[in-house]
Scaffold this motif. Structure first.
Motif, PDB file in Angstrom:
ATOM      1  N   HIS A 191      64.067  24.772  23.536  1.00  0.00           N
ATOM      2  CA  HIS A 191      62.564  24.074  23.052  1.00  0.00           C
ATOM      3  C   HIS A 191      61.990  24.954  21.912  1.00  0.00           C
ATOM      4  N   ASP A 192      62.392  26.326  21.763  1.00  0.00           N
ATOM      5  CA  ASP A 192      61.590  26.760  20.568  1.00  0.00           C
ATOM      6  C   ASP A 192      62.930  26.877  19.296  1.00  0.00           C
ATOM      7  N   LYS A 243      61.998  27.191  15.444  1.00  0.00           N
ATOM      8  CA  LYS A 243      60.980  28.461  14.846  1.00  0.00           C
ATOM      9  C   LYS A 243      62.281  28.863  13.871  1.00  0.00           C
ATOM     10  N   HIS A 272      56.854  24.360  14.747  1.00  0.00           N
ATOM     11  CA  HIS A 272      58.107  24.415  15.316  1.00  0.00           C
ATOM     12  C   HIS A 272      58.664  23.403  16.269  1.00  0.00           C
ATOM     13  N   HIS A 304      56.596  19.884  23.870  1.00  0.00           N
ATOM     14  CA  HIS A 304      56.295  21.082  24.687  1.00  0.00           C
ATOM     15  C   HIS A 304      54.846  21.831  24.450  1.00  0.00           C
ATOM     16  N   HIS A 305      54.349  21.654  23.473  1.00  0.00           N
ATOM     17  CA  HIS A 305      53.119  22.475  23.140  1.00  0.00           C
ATOM     18  C   HIS A 305      51.926  21.498  23.305  1.00  0.00           C
ATOM     19  N   ASP A 317      56.993  27.383  29.944  1.00  0.00           N
ATOM     20  CA  ASP A 317      56.916  28.134  28.717  1.00  0.00           C
ATOM     21  C   ASP A 317      55.763  29.055  28.629  1.00  0.00           C
TER      22      ASP A 317
END
Ligand SMILES: [Fe+2]
Ligand SMILES: [Fe+2]
Length: 624
Positions: free
Chosen positions: A490-491, A494, A519, A543-544, A572
């Motif tokens: 998911h990250d 980054k 990201h 996801h954010h 998360d």
């Protein structure tokens, strides 16, 4: 009905058997004997006693019959001359005179007989023999009318029908003895059609109610095209039938035993996994059921038919033999089997299909009869089933069929086992690929974390929490797997965030935060190019996002956010709050759960929050 022996006497020579017998004895042919006068004149010429036959006598009273007793072989023989046979007691030899045969003639005949008692010998002998034969022969002799009324019968008939006396028999009807009345109708039809009906078998019910099987041989006596009466003999074949039934039952039992065995084999699921165990049991059981001396199974391996197992019933043991059949030595023999021919032979010495096997195999093993059956898998000879007998033995169709069924069953087993093995290999390969894929993902996730040592292991833990929430929510394994991978990646965006921002041991300023916020989109851009990660890409992108639209990058709301992203979001946040950060201590689980609960329905999906709480409360969170 009478059992007396009756001779018809009259002026017509054709009904004068007594005199005829005399005539034949003295060499007179029927041509010469054209009339009684003629006959008597011949007798006179030959100086035989004379008959006088012209005396008057008109009527005969009841009980008025002429009788004579003579001794023959010390046995008294009663002779009666009468036109009313029913008046004469049993055991009389009756000379029945016709109406025109005068009483005086009867006297004369009797006088003649008395004088010539010694010459009666042959007649009486014949008569006695016939009488004894008919009485004692173990065949039930009968004469009945077309309607079934008994006219004549002998002792054996009484025995078979279990009727106590002739008196009673005369009052019974033959029809009543049939268990199945249709049998009699069929039989009568045959009599009309063929006059003689041989070996007609039917079931009868005796006078005492017992059931018997009988064989009936009969002929119809016709006069002027009409059936006058039927005569013949019955034989009791109940024993014979019982024996045949018993034999049939024995055969049936052996059939049942064989069918039972096949069903038993079929029910053994373990056979597919362990072919050797299957062949072992098949060889032993089949050998016993077939009453064979040896039962062996040879399977094709590297161009040779190598022995898998032999069961030897004499030694009562299972053996592995070194003997292998191959095309170089046993070309002709194998060719028959390759054509699907079962080599079934009661005498091995007379079957040239087995010549190649004789010296090395048949002779040392003392095999006398054999059934060799090909085992075919996909039109190819895969093996040989060898059922062998050390004693010469007739081989019937049943034996052959049973071996065919066994061969067919073994072929099926081999085929299934091979298919399962192939499938297992495919599955193994698929598992290997899966593992490979997972490891590549893990590697990717580590690369991201490499640049951000403070968040080491974050993605792995998010993956585990997300998968646990998915499981708690009752999602499919595939969905759980998808969330696990989404968690791991998911990250990944980054990678595009400068590492000094990621490693900054303090809260980020708004400019720095704007850089971090790229990201999810960057992660999406990276993953969307990969075919197998397209679905994951969208989860990563969202996801954010938060339910109230306060999230980033697109500010999506409620159902605009896909379910998987809503799960990753909770996982998360939960993981991040639990983790230690250089700028703050780790937050206790209760506080974390309280935080997400307070934001349930605002920032986070209520259902996901509830599932997450359960995962932690119930201790379901999988430890790394
Ligand atoms: Fe993130
Ligand atoms: Fe994250």
């Amino acid at each position: 009905m009478k059992t007396k022996d009756i001779f018809y006497v009259g002026k017509d020579l054709s009904i004068l058997p007594v005199l005829k017998v005399f005539g034949e004895k003295y060499g007179l042919t029927s041509k010469i004997i054209e009339s009684l006068e003629n006959y008597i004149s011949i007798l006179e010429k030959e100086q035989y006693p004379i008959f006088i036959y012209d005396l008057e006598y008109q009527t005969i009273e009841l009980d008025d019959f002429l009788r004579l007793q003579i001794n023959f072989d010390q046995t008294p023989i009663n002779i009666a001359v009468t036109s009313r046979e029913e008046q004469v007691p049993d055991d009389f030899l009756i000379i029945l005179r016709k109406e025109d045969f005068k009483k005086t003639e009867s006297y004369i005949l009797l006088n003649y007989l008395r004088k010539n008692a010694d010459k009666l010998g042959d007649i009486i002998y014949t008569w006695k023999m016939q009488r004894d034969l008919i009485r004692n022969i173990p065949l039930g002799m009968y004469r009945t009318t077309t309607e079934g009324k008994f006219l004549l019968g002998n002792l054996e008939l009484l025995n078979i029908l279990e009727v106590p006396s002739f008196e009673i028999l005369s009052k019974l009807n033959a029809r009543d003895f049939y268990v199945n009345p249709a049998d009699r109708e069929k039989w009568i039809d045959l009599i009309f059609k063929n006059k003689v009906v041989k070996n007609f078998e039917f079931k009868l019910k005796t006078f005492k109610g017992k059931t018997k099987w009988v064989r009936n041989n009969a002929r119809g006596i016709f006069r002027g095209g009409a059936l006058e009466y039927i005569e013949g003999f019955l034989s009791d074949i109940t024993e014979e039938k019982l024996f045949k039934e018993k034999e049939a039952r024995l055969i049936e039992n052996s059939l049942n035993q064989r069918l039972f065995l096949i069903n038993l084999f079929k029910s053994r699921a373990s056979y597919v996994k362990d072919i050797d165990l299957a062949l072992l049991e098949i060889a032993e059981n089949s050998c016993k059921v077939l009453n064979a001396s040896r039962f062996g199974i040879w399977i094709l391996k590297d161009g040779k038919y190598e022995n898998k197992i032999v069961y030897d019933s004499e030694k009562n043991e299972l053996q592995i033999e070194k003997m292998a059949f191959n095309d170089k030595i046993h070309h002709r023999y194998l060719n028959f089997l390759k054509q699907g021919i079962q080599i079934s032979t009661p005498d091995v010495t007379k079957d040239n299909r087995l010549t190649e096997l004789y010296e090395d195999y048949i002779k040392p093993k003392e095999i006398k009869s054999t059934i060799d059956t090909p085992i075919f898998v996909e039109n190819e000879l895969w093996g040989i089933l060898k059922c062998e007998f050390t004693r010469k033995r007739d081989i019937d169709r049943q034996d052959e069929w049973f071996n065919h069924i066994l061969a067919f069953y073994i072929a099926n087993l081999l085929e299934t086992a091979r298919a399962i093995k192939a499938k297992d290999e495919t599955q193994n390969y698929a598992k290997k690929l899966e593992k490979y894929f997972e490891e590549v993902i893990l590697l990717l996730s580590r690369i991201v974390e490499e640049r951000d040592p403070y968040t080491a292991g974050h993605q792995k833990r998010v993956a585990l929490i997300a998968a646990a929430i998915a499981k708690q929510m009752g999602l499919s394994e595939e969905e759980q797997q998808k969330l696990y991978i989404a968690g791991l990646l998911h990250d990944i965006g980054k990678l595009y965030v400068p590492s000094e921002i990621l490693t900054k041991p303090a809260k980020l300023n708004p400019v720095e935060f704007e850089l971090v916020k790229i990201h999810p989109e960057k992660g999406y851009e990276t993953l969307i190019t990969l075919e197998s990660l397209k679905e994951i890409a969208e989860i990563v992108r969202q996801h954010h996002e938060r339910l109230d639209g306060s999230g980033y990058p697109r500010g999506l709301k409620n159902k605009q956010i896909i379910k998987e992203a809503r799960i990753i979001a909770v996982a998360d946040v939960t993981e991040a709050m639990l983790a230690w950060r250089p700028y703050r201590p780790s937050i206790p689980i209760n506080e974390v759960l309280k935080y997400i609960d307070e934001n349930k329905g605002k920032l986070f999906d209520a259902e996901v929050v509830e599932a997450c709480k359960k995962v932690f409360y119930l201790g379901m969170f999988p430890q790394d």
